[in-house]
Design a protein around this motif. Sequence first.
Motif, PDB file in Angstrom:
ATOM      1  N   GLU A   1     -16.700  -3.348  18.718  1.00  6.60           N
ATOM      2  CA  GLU A   1     -18.037  -3.144  18.161  1.00  6.60           C
ATOM      3  C   GLU A   1     -18.060  -2.006  17.150  1.00  6.60           C
ATOM      4  O   GLU A   1     -18.842  -2.028  16.192  1.00  6.60           O
ATOM      5  N   ASP A   2     -17.188  -1.039  17.346  1.00  2.56           N
ATOM      6  CA  ASP A   2     -17.096   0.103  16.434  1.00  2.56           C
ATOM      7  C   ASP A   2     -16.297  -0.245  15.173  1.00  2.56           C
ATOM      8  O   ASP A   2     -16.165   0.580  14.279  1.00  2.56           O
ATOM      9  N   GLY A   3     -15.777  -1.459  15.104  1.00  2.00           N
ATOM     10  CA  GLY A   3     -14.990  -1.849  13.936  1.00  2.00           C
ATOM     11  C   GLY A   3     -13.608  -1.229  13.905  1.00  2.00           C
ATOM     12  O   GLY A   3     -13.013  -1.073  12.839  1.00  2.00           O
ATOM     13  N   PHE A   4     -13.083  -0.843  15.076  1.00  2.00           N
ATOM     14  CA  PHE A   4     -11.743  -0.271  15.225  1.00  2.00           C
ATOM     15  C   PHE A   4     -11.623   1.098  14.558  1.00  2.00           C
ATOM     16  O   PHE A   4     -10.520   1.527  14.215  1.00  2.00           O
ATOM     17  N   GLY A   5     -12.741   1.765  14.404  1.00  2.00           N
ATOM     18  CA  GLY A   5     -12.723   3.135  13.919  1.00  2.00           C
ATOM     19  C   GLY A   5     -12.648   3.256  12.411  1.00  2.00           C
ATOM     20  O   GLY A   5     -12.448   2.277  11.681  1.00  2.00           O
ATOM     21  N   ALA A   6     -12.805   4.490  11.951  1.00  2.00           N
ATOM     22  CA  ALA A   6     -12.860   4.762  10.522  1.00  2.00           C
ATOM     23  C   ALA A   6     -11.498   5.039   9.909  1.00  2.00           C
ATOM     24  O   ALA A   6     -11.352   5.041   8.685  1.00  2.00           O
ATOM     25  N   ARG A   7     -10.484   5.294  10.729  1.00  2.00           N
ATOM     26  CA  ARG A   7      -9.172   5.641  10.196  1.00  2.00           C
ATOM     27  C   ARG A   7      -8.509   4.395   9.573  1.00  2.00           C
ATOM     28  O   ARG A   7      -8.781   3.269   9.991  1.00  2.00           O
ATOM     29  N   PRO A   8      -7.619   4.593   8.598  1.00  2.00           N
ATOM     30  CA  PRO A   8      -6.979   3.452   7.923  1.00  2.00           C
ATOM     31  C   PRO A   8      -6.242   2.516   8.877  1.00  2.00           C
ATOM     32  O   PRO A   8      -6.184   1.309   8.636  1.00  2.00           O
ATOM     33  N   GLU A   9      -5.676   3.057   9.970  1.00  2.00           N
ATOM     34  CA  GLU A   9      -4.920   2.196  10.887  1.00  2.00           C
ATOM     35  C   GLU A   9      -5.813   1.278  11.716  1.00  2.00           C
ATOM     36  O   GLU A   9      -5.314   0.444  12.478  1.00  2.00           O
ATOM     37  N   GLY A  10      -7.142   1.399  11.566  1.00  2.00           N
ATOM     38  CA  GLY A  10      -8.031   0.459  12.252  1.00  2.00           C
ATOM     39  C   GLY A  10      -7.750  -0.970  11.861  1.00  2.00           C
ATOM     40  O   GLY A  10      -7.843  -1.888  12.683  1.00  2.00           O
ATOM     41  N   GLU A  11      -7.384  -1.179  10.599  1.00  2.00           N
ATOM     42  CA  GLU A  11      -7.014  -2.518  10.133  1.00  2.00           C
ATOM     43  C   GLU A  11      -5.804  -3.052  10.890  1.00  2.00           C
ATOM     44  O   GLU A  11      -5.748  -4.237  11.246  1.00  2.00           O
ATOM     45  N   ASP A  12      -4.824  -2.194  11.169  1.00  2.00           N
ATOM     46  CA  ASP A  12      -3.605  -2.620  11.841  1.00  2.00           C
ATOM     47  C   ASP A  12      -3.872  -2.942  13.316  1.00  2.00           C
ATOM     48  O   ASP A  12      -3.341  -3.916  13.857  1.00  2.00           O
ATOM     49  N   ALA A  13      -4.700  -2.113  13.965  1.00  2.00           N
ATOM     50  CA  ALA A  13      -5.063  -2.393  15.353  1.00  2.00           C
ATOM     51  C   ALA A  13      -5.841  -3.698  15.446  1.00  2.00           C
ATOM     52  O   ALA A  13      -5.646  -4.502  16.374  1.00  2.00           O
ATOM     53  N   PHE A  14      -6.727  -3.937  14.490  1.00  2.00           N
ATOM     54  CA  PHE A  14      -7.502  -5.179  14.415  1.00  2.00           C
ATOM     55  C   PHE A  14      -6.571  -6.383  14.294  1.00  2.00           C
ATOM     56  O   PHE A  14      -6.697  -7.375  15.025  1.00  2.00           O
ATOM     57  N   ASP A  15      -5.603  -6.307  13.382  1.00  2.00           N
ATOM     58  CA  ASP A  15      -4.643  -7.398  13.211  1.00  2.00           C
ATOM     59  C   ASP A  15      -3.839  -7.642  14.485  1.00  2.00           C
ATOM     60  O   ASP A  15      -3.518  -8.788  14.814  1.00  2.00           O
ATOM     61  N   SER A  16      -3.483  -6.579  15.185  1.00  2.00           N
ATOM     62  CA  SER A  16      -2.686  -6.754  16.401  1.00  2.00           C
ATOM     63  C   SER A  16      -3.468  -7.548  17.450  1.00  2.00           C
ATOM     64  O   SER A  16      -2.897  -8.374  18.169  1.00  2.00           O
ATOM     65  N   LEU A  17      -4.775  -7.317  17.535  1.00  2.00           N
ATOM     66  CA  LEU A  17      -5.593  -8.075  18.493  1.00  2.00           C
ATOM     67  C   LEU A  17      -5.680  -9.541  18.091  1.00  2.00           C
ATOM     68  O   LEU A  17      -5.522 -10.437  18.935  1.00  2.00           O
ATOM     69  N   LEU A  18      -5.928  -9.800  16.808  1.00  2.00           N
ATOM     70  CA  LEU A  18      -5.974 -11.190  16.349  1.00  2.00           C
ATOM     71  C   LEU A  18      -4.662 -11.902  16.661  1.00  2.00           C
ATOM     72  O   LEU A  18      -4.641 -13.058  17.097  1.00  2.00           O
ATOM     73  N   GLY A  19      -3.546 -11.202  16.433  1.00  2.00           N
ATOM     74  CA  GLY A  19      -2.240 -11.810  16.677  1.00  2.00           C
ATOM     75  C   GLY A  19      -2.024 -12.173  18.128  1.00  2.00           C
ATOM     76  O   GLY A  19      -1.505 -13.253  18.440  1.00  2.00           O
ATOM     77  N   VAL A  20      -2.427 -11.296  19.042  1.00  2.00           N
ATOM     78  CA  VAL A  20      -2.189 -11.601  20.451  1.00  2.00           C
ATOM     79  C   VAL A  20      -3.117 -12.720  20.932  1.00  2.00           C
ATOM     80  O   VAL A  20      -2.734 -13.516  21.801  1.00  2.00           O
ATOM     81  N   LEU A  21      -4.302 -12.829  20.360  1.00  2.00           N
ATOM     82  CA  LEU A  21      -5.185 -13.950  20.718  1.00  2.00           C
ATOM     83  C   LEU A  21      -4.570 -15.281  20.281  1.00  2.00           C
ATOM     84  O   LEU A  21      -4.673 -16.287  20.986  1.00  2.00           O
ATOM     85  N   GLY A  22      -3.927 -15.275  19.107  1.00  2.07           N
ATOM     86  CA  GLY A  22      -3.235 -16.483  18.672  1.00  2.07           C
ATOM     87  C   GLY A  22      -2.067 -16.826  19.575  1.00  2.07           C
ATOM     88  O   GLY A  22      -1.836 -18.000  19.898  1.00  2.07           O
ATOM     89  N   LEU A  23      -1.320 -15.818  20.012  1.00  2.00           N
ATOM     90  CA  LEU A  23      -0.211 -16.044  20.946  1.00  2.00           C
ATOM     91  C   LEU A  23      -0.703 -16.675  22.238  1.00  2.00           C
ATOM     92  O   LEU A  23      -0.122 -17.639  22.760  1.00  2.00           O
ATOM     93  N   ILE A  24      -1.776 -16.103  22.785  1.00  2.00           N
ATOM     94  CA  ILE A  24      -2.324 -16.611  24.047  1.00  2.00           C
ATOM     95  C   ILE A  24      -2.713 -18.072  23.909  1.00  2.00           C
ATOM     96  O   ILE A  24      -2.446 -18.895  24.795  1.00  2.00           O
ATOM     97  N   ARG A  25      -3.320 -18.400  22.782  1.00  2.36           N
ATOM     98  CA  ARG A  25      -3.753 -19.780  22.549  1.00  2.36           C
ATOM     99  C   ARG A  25      -2.582 -20.749  22.625  1.00  2.36           C
ATOM    100  O   ARG A  25      -2.681 -21.826  23.231  1.00  2.36           O
ATOM    101  N   VAL A  26      -1.458 -20.388  22.024  1.00  2.00           N
ATOM    102  CA  VAL A  26      -0.299 -21.275  22.033  1.00  2.00           C
ATOM    103  C   VAL A  26       0.357 -21.303  23.418  1.00  2.00           C
ATOM    104  O   VAL A  26       0.735 -22.361  23.921  1.00  2.00           O
ATOM    105  N   ILE A  27       0.497 -20.136  24.049  1.00  2.00           N
ATOM    106  CA  ILE A  27       1.140 -20.070  25.360  1.00  2.00           C
ATOM    107  C   ILE A  27       0.385 -20.923  26.379  1.00  2.00           C
ATOM    108  O   ILE A  27       0.988 -21.583  27.234  1.00  2.00           O
TER     109      ILE A  27
END
Length: 332
Positions: free
Chosen positions: A268-294
């Motif tokens: 809800e916070d948009g993964f924070g204001a720091r630049p690495e928020g984008e990377d943390a966001f991508d990591s979550l999307l990636g694991v959701l895709g993994l779960i879907r296939v598994i």
Amino acid sequence: MAASLRQSYSLLSPVVAAHADWSVNADKRWMSVARRDDGLWKIGMPEKVGDATTLAARLLDRAAGAAVVLGVDFPLGLPRAYSNIAGIADFTVWLAGLDPADGVFRPCATLDEVSLARPFYPLKSMAGAGQMARLAAALGLNDAAALRRAVDCRTARRPAGAPLFWTMGANQCGKAALSGWRDCLLPAFTRNVPLRLWPFAGTLPDLLAPDCVAIAETYPAEAMVQTGLKLVGSKRRRQDRSALSPALRAHFAACRHTPARDLVALIEDGFGARPEGEDAFDSLLGVLGLIRVIDGAPDGTEAGLPGDEPVIRATEGWVLGQVDPPQPPVRA
């Protein structure tokens, strides 16, 4: 072809799924880790990848006997045109036989340095149009299109990805591949960590096994497409990431996933204001895709799409979960 995941690996079997959003900068490498027990997934908070050389071994320790699937956001495989010329018949054998000191890990400063043994170019940004075509010619390839694997081509739902050997651009695909191969995979091979690279070692159901790490190439943008999530705006903007929170909460509820206590607040916070928020966001999307296939969603290589081609299973690779076939390049 292999049976579905539901048939070949019980939905009640424990699995640890991790997606590492890779970057040339080690400080920007984030991963999300989820665990399935009794058929239900618990999704942890994004965390730093840490020491890349021990990543696979650390995930095995955390799994405590469960199967591990690690998704990595860097290429696994080589363009078929290059493999044919270089005489490479098996990507895993080729990769495991590399030494960190080999020339392949040194991008070329000039086209004169380019060879089959050193295909990555350029070392730094180069001025002038047509550099990719010149790189292809230096490698003995017909044109710049031959620098792409089939999975790098555009699809009906996303643009083309960067060619493997090209080291420039926003996503620095080539540099990420070199970093991932050298800093993550080669140390694991050297230490005899039980790695199985998908799709080269077999179908994903074949690779799911206790005390083993199945590694697959993943792509957060593709995962978002496959899970039905739509980001309006840019993932680099905190407010645009935050706007996706209702859809992510609905996805958790529909799939009966249990997020970590602070994960919903982070989303809800948009993964924070720091630049690495984008990377943390991508990591979550990636694991959701993994779960879907598994959990048994259609897998591009098991559904009669280009993943069925022998060359993709031998040398070229594929993005886990992608079912969209490659489209011809757009001509100027």
